[in-house]
Scaffold this active site. Structure first.
Site, PDB file in Angstrom:
ATOM      1  N   SER A   1     -16.685  -4.203 -12.860  1.00 38.80           N
ATOM      2  CA  SER A   1     -17.082  -5.524 -13.366  1.00 38.80           C
ATOM      3  C   SER A   1     -18.218  -6.095 -12.519  1.00 38.80           C
ATOM      4  O   SER A   1     -18.741  -7.170 -12.806  1.00 38.80           O
ATOM      5  CB  SER A   1     -15.882  -6.477 -13.321  1.00 38.80           C
ATOM      6  OG  SER A   1     -15.489  -6.682 -11.961  1.00 38.80           O
TER       7      SER A   1
ATOM      8  N   GLY B   1     -17.439   1.734 -14.933  1.00 36.88           N
ATOM      9  CA  GLY B   1     -16.135   1.082 -14.768  1.00 36.88           C
ATOM     10  C   GLY B   1     -16.032   0.075 -13.665  1.00 36.88           C
ATOM     11  O   GLY B   1     -15.023   0.016 -12.966  1.00 36.88           O
TER      12      GLY B   1
ATOM     13  N   TYR C   1       0.830  -1.210   0.000  1.00 36.21           N
ATOM     14  CA  TYR C   1       0.000   0.000   0.000  1.00 36.21           C
ATOM     15  C   TYR C   1       0.867   1.264   0.000  1.00 36.21           C
ATOM     16  O   TYR C   1       0.465   2.299  -0.514  1.00 36.21           O
ATOM     17  CB  TYR C   1      -1.020  -0.037   1.152  1.00 36.21           C
ATOM     18  CG  TYR C   1      -2.143  -0.978   0.792  1.00 36.21           C
ATOM     19  CD1 TYR C   1      -2.110  -2.321   1.172  1.00 36.21           C
ATOM     20  CD2 TYR C   1      -3.189  -0.549  -0.030  1.00 36.21           C
ATOM     21  CE1 TYR C   1      -3.108  -3.208   0.765  1.00 36.21           C
ATOM     22  CE2 TYR C   1      -4.190  -1.426  -0.433  1.00 36.21           C
ATOM     23  CZ  TYR C   1      -4.141  -2.750  -0.047  1.00 36.21           C
ATOM     24  OH  TYR C   1      -5.110  -3.631  -0.475  1.00 36.21           O
TER      25      TYR C   1
ATOM     26  N   GLN D   1     -15.958   2.278  -5.320  1.00 35.92           N
ATOM     27  CA  GLN D   1     -15.218   1.120  -4.817  1.00 35.92           C
ATOM     28  C   GLN D   1     -13.721   1.433  -4.837  1.00 35.92           C
ATOM     29  O   GLN D   1     -12.919   0.659  -4.318  1.00 35.92           O
ATOM     30  CB  GLN D   1     -15.485  -0.111  -5.681  1.00 35.92           C
ATOM     31  CG  GLN D   1     -16.945  -0.535  -5.717  1.00 35.92           C
ATOM     32  CD  GLN D   1     -17.196  -1.591  -6.755  1.00 35.92           C
ATOM     33  OE1 GLN D   1     -16.995  -2.780  -6.520  1.00 35.92           O
ATOM     34  NE2 GLN D   1     -17.597  -1.157  -7.946  1.00 35.92           N
ATOM     35  N   ASN D   2     -13.370   2.550  -5.449  1.00 27.97           N
ATOM     36  CA  ASN D   2     -11.957   2.895  -5.615  1.00 27.97           C
ATOM     37  C   ASN D   2     -11.399   3.499  -4.335  1.00 27.97           C
ATOM     38  O   ASN D   2     -12.115   4.164  -3.588  1.00 27.97           O
ATOM     39  CB  ASN D   2     -11.777   3.890  -6.767  1.00 27.97           C
ATOM     40  CG  ASN D   2     -12.273   3.318  -8.084  1.00 27.97           C
ATOM     41  OD1 ASN D   2     -12.414   2.105  -8.225  1.00 27.97           O
ATOM     42  ND2 ASN D   2     -12.603   4.186  -9.025  1.00 27.97           N
ATOM     43  N   VAL D   3     -10.130   3.261  -4.101  1.00 26.67           N
ATOM     44  CA  VAL D   3      -9.472   3.815  -2.907  1.00 26.67           C
ATOM     45  C   VAL D   3      -8.630   5.041  -3.279  1.00 26.67           C
ATOM     46  O   VAL D   3      -8.047   5.676  -2.413  1.00 26.67           O
ATOM     47  CB  VAL D   3      -8.605   2.729  -2.213  1.00 26.67           C
ATOM     48  CG1 VAL D   3      -9.509   1.630  -1.653  1.00 26.67           C
ATOM     49  CG2 VAL D   3      -7.546   2.150  -3.134  1.00 26.67           C
ATOM     50  N   ASP D   4      -8.644   5.393  -4.593  1.00 24.42           N
ATOM     51  CA  ASP D   4      -7.884   6.593  -4.995  1.00 24.42           C
ATOM     52  C   ASP D   4      -8.691   7.835  -4.614  1.00 24.42           C
ATOM     53  O   ASP D   4      -9.868   7.745  -4.245  1.00 24.42           O
ATOM     54  CB  ASP D   4      -7.557   6.557  -6.501  1.00 24.42           C
ATOM     55  CG  ASP D   4      -8.785   6.635  -7.401  1.00 24.42           C
ATOM     56  OD1 ASP D   4      -8.901   5.796  -8.319  1.00 24.42           O
ATOM     57  OD2 ASP D   4      -9.638   7.529  -7.190  1.00 24.42           O
TER      58      ASP D   4
ATOM     59  N   HIS E   1     -14.639   0.879  -0.093  1.00 24.44           N
ATOM     60  CA  HIS E   1     -13.507  -0.016   0.191  1.00 24.44           C
ATOM     61  C   HIS E   1     -12.331   0.710   0.819  1.00 24.44           C
ATOM     62  O   HIS E   1     -11.214   0.215   0.790  1.00 24.44           O
ATOM     63  CB  HIS E   1     -13.073  -0.733  -1.106  1.00 24.44           C
ATOM     64  CG  HIS E   1     -14.145  -1.639  -1.625  1.00 24.44           C
ATOM     65  ND1 HIS E   1     -14.169  -2.090  -2.920  1.00 24.44           N
ATOM     66  CD2 HIS E   1     -15.244  -2.158  -1.026  1.00 24.44           C
ATOM     67  CE1 HIS E   1     -15.235  -2.865  -3.089  1.00 24.44           C
ATOM     68  NE2 HIS E   1     -15.913  -2.913  -1.954  1.00 24.44           N
TER      69      HIS E   1
HETATM   70  N1  APR Z   1     -13.480   3.082 -18.893  1.00 28.38           N
HETATM   71  C1  APR Z   1     -14.519   2.446 -18.279  1.00 28.38           C
HETATM   72  N2  APR Z   1     -14.458   1.167 -17.842  1.00 28.38           N
HETATM   73  C2  APR Z   1     -13.287   0.518 -18.036  1.00 28.38           C
HETATM   74  C3  APR Z   1     -12.157   1.108 -18.643  1.00 28.38           C
HETATM   75  C4  APR Z   1     -12.289   2.459 -19.074  1.00 28.38           C
HETATM   76  N3  APR Z   1     -11.271   3.114 -19.668  1.00 28.38           N
HETATM   77  N4  APR Z   1     -11.159   0.187 -18.665  1.00 28.38           N
HETATM   78  C5  APR Z   1     -11.648  -0.944 -18.077  1.00 28.38           C
HETATM   79  N5  APR Z   1     -12.926  -0.751 -17.713  1.00 28.38           N
HETATM   80  C6  APR Z   1     -13.842  -1.671 -17.040  1.00 28.38           C
HETATM   81  C7  APR Z   1     -13.533  -3.137 -17.253  1.00 28.38           C
HETATM   82  O1  APR Z   1     -14.152  -3.602 -18.450  1.00 28.38           O
HETATM   83  C8  APR Z   1     -14.181  -3.762 -16.008  1.00 28.38           C
HETATM   84  O2  APR Z   1     -15.551  -4.081 -16.233  1.00 28.38           O
HETATM   85  O3  APR Z   1     -13.725  -1.455 -15.663  1.00 28.38           O
HETATM   86  C9  APR Z   1     -14.092  -2.652 -14.972  1.00 28.38           C
HETATM   87  C10 APR Z   1     -13.032  -2.910 -13.926  1.00 28.38           C
HETATM   88  O4  APR Z   1     -13.424  -4.058 -13.192  1.00 28.38           O
HETATM   89  P1  APR Z   1     -12.480  -4.547 -11.993  1.00 28.38           P
HETATM   90  O5  APR Z   1     -11.063  -4.519 -12.440  1.00 28.38           O
HETATM   91  O6  APR Z   1     -13.087  -5.807 -11.467  1.00 28.38           O
HETATM   92  O7  APR Z   1     -12.628  -3.375 -10.905  1.00 28.38           O
HETATM   93  P2  APR Z   1     -13.797  -3.163  -9.872  1.00 28.38           P
HETATM   94  O8  APR Z   1     -15.112  -3.592 -10.431  1.00 28.38           O
HETATM   95  O9  APR Z   1     -13.670  -1.761  -9.390  1.00 28.38           O
HETATM   96  O10 APR Z   1     -13.381  -4.174  -8.674  1.00 28.38           O
HETATM   97  C11 APR Z   1     -14.182  -4.110  -7.504  1.00 28.38           C
HETATM   98  O11 APR Z   1     -12.590  -5.568  -6.430  1.00 28.38           O
HETATM   99  O12 APR Z   1     -10.455  -6.173  -5.851  1.00 28.38           O
HETATM  100  C12 APR Z   1     -11.574  -5.519  -5.426  1.00 28.38           C
HETATM  101  O13 APR Z   1     -11.558  -3.825  -3.829  1.00 28.38           O
HETATM  102  C13 APR Z   1     -11.268  -4.069  -5.169  1.00 28.38           C
HETATM  103  O14 APR Z   1     -12.745  -2.179  -5.408  1.00 28.38           O
HETATM  104  C14 APR Z   1     -12.237  -3.334  -6.079  1.00 28.38           C
HETATM  105  C15 APR Z   1     -13.317  -4.364  -6.309  1.00 28.38           C
END
Ligand code: APR
Length: 235
Positions: free
Chosen positions: A181, A179, A55, A88-91, A106
């Site tokens: 999944s 953004g 971190y 869900q982002n920590v930024d 988160h």
């Molecule tokens: N613009 C929009 N969406 C995008 C882009 C972009 N430029 N690039 C990628 N994506 C999408 C991907 O297609 C995907 O569906 O962003 C999503 C990212 O999904 P993850 O990587 O699973 O991230 P997230 O959904 O935030 O994960 C949730 O998982 O590990 C834990 O705590 C962590 O908060 C996180 C949580």
């Protein structure tokens, strides 16, 4: 007349164009690190130093990245809507783009708090300190004498702010998901609390595996999708 409530649920994809890697895309963070090792409560008790370093690296990187046009578009919508961001982002990119109502499900990368007891989930907000982009190490103690830890919700820990997040979504006139999944609960299930009358827009370049007739997909990256979304809802 009261402004319409726009609730925005964001995930790593909203920060992708700022250069922060997502978790589950190809070459995502979890392709290079095992989350159970570097982002779980069990991992913390196995190897505190490893997590402090992980971190510290992520926090230091945050100093050099900037909000992108998607963060800025979400902030600018506050002129016409009562915007509430659940991330869900920590930024800290929503904050730095100017959003004023943000709920971090988160945790937050620039913040730390006392470890308190083993598996102890309890802490008070006044024990949470913002250290900016600095590092913390083993032996760095909180005023109460316990080891400082990242103010992050790790796998295996509760999501303390899920109730207020459900409350926001259940009052939404419009729900926008950008953004994510939608693979990590309870955040992934939040959209189900949207009122029946609330349209649910989902901005993502990939297809997201949620099957809800209310969802209106905008198959674009965040900066382009936000422009399309704003056209679709009309300011
Ligand atoms: N613009 C929009 N969406 C995008 C882009 C972009 N430029 N690039 C990628 N994506 C999408 C991907 O297609 C995907 O569906 O962003 C999503 C990212 O999904 P993850 O990587 O699973 O991230 P997230 O959904 O935030 O994960 C949730 O998982 O590990 C834990 O705590 C962590 O908060 C996180 C949580």
């Amino acid at each position: 007349m009261a402004k319409k409530k726009l609730v925005v649920l964001t995930g790593a994809g909203v920060s992708a164009e700022s250069g922060i890697s997502t978790f589950r895309d190809s070459n995502g963070l979890w392709e290079n690190y095992d989350p159970q090792e570097v982002a779980s409560i069990e991992g913390w008790y196995r190897n505190r130093a490893l997590l402090l370093d992980f971190y510290n690296m992520m926090r230091a990187n945050l100093r050099d990245v900037r909000p992108n046009d998607a963060h800025r578009a979400i902030a600018a919508l506050e002129a016409d809507y009562d915007v509430r961001v659940i991330t869900q982002n920590v930024d800290n990119l929503h904050e730095r783009a100017g959003s004023t109502r943000i709920l971090h499900l988160h945790g937050e990368l620039t913040k730390v708090r006392p470890e308190n007891g083993v598996y102890d989930q309890t802490y008070s907000e006044k024990e949470v300190f913002d250290i900016g982009y600095e590092a913390i190490h083993l032996g760095d103690k909180a005023p109460n004498g316990s080891q400082l830890r990242p103010h992050i919700v790790w796998f295996g820990e509760a999501v303390p702010k899920i109730e207020p997040a459900i409350d926001w979504v259940s009052q939404a006139d419009i729900l926008l998901i950008v953004g994510s999944s939608l693979s990590v609960y309870p955040a992934a299930g939040l959209y189900r609390y949207a009122p029946a009358a609330a349209p649910i827009y989902l901005i993502d370049p990939q297809e997201v595996a949620v099957h809800d007739a209310r969802i209106i997909p905008i198959r674009e990256k965040a900066t382009v999708g936000m422009k399309k979304f704003i056209e679709m809802i009309g300011k």
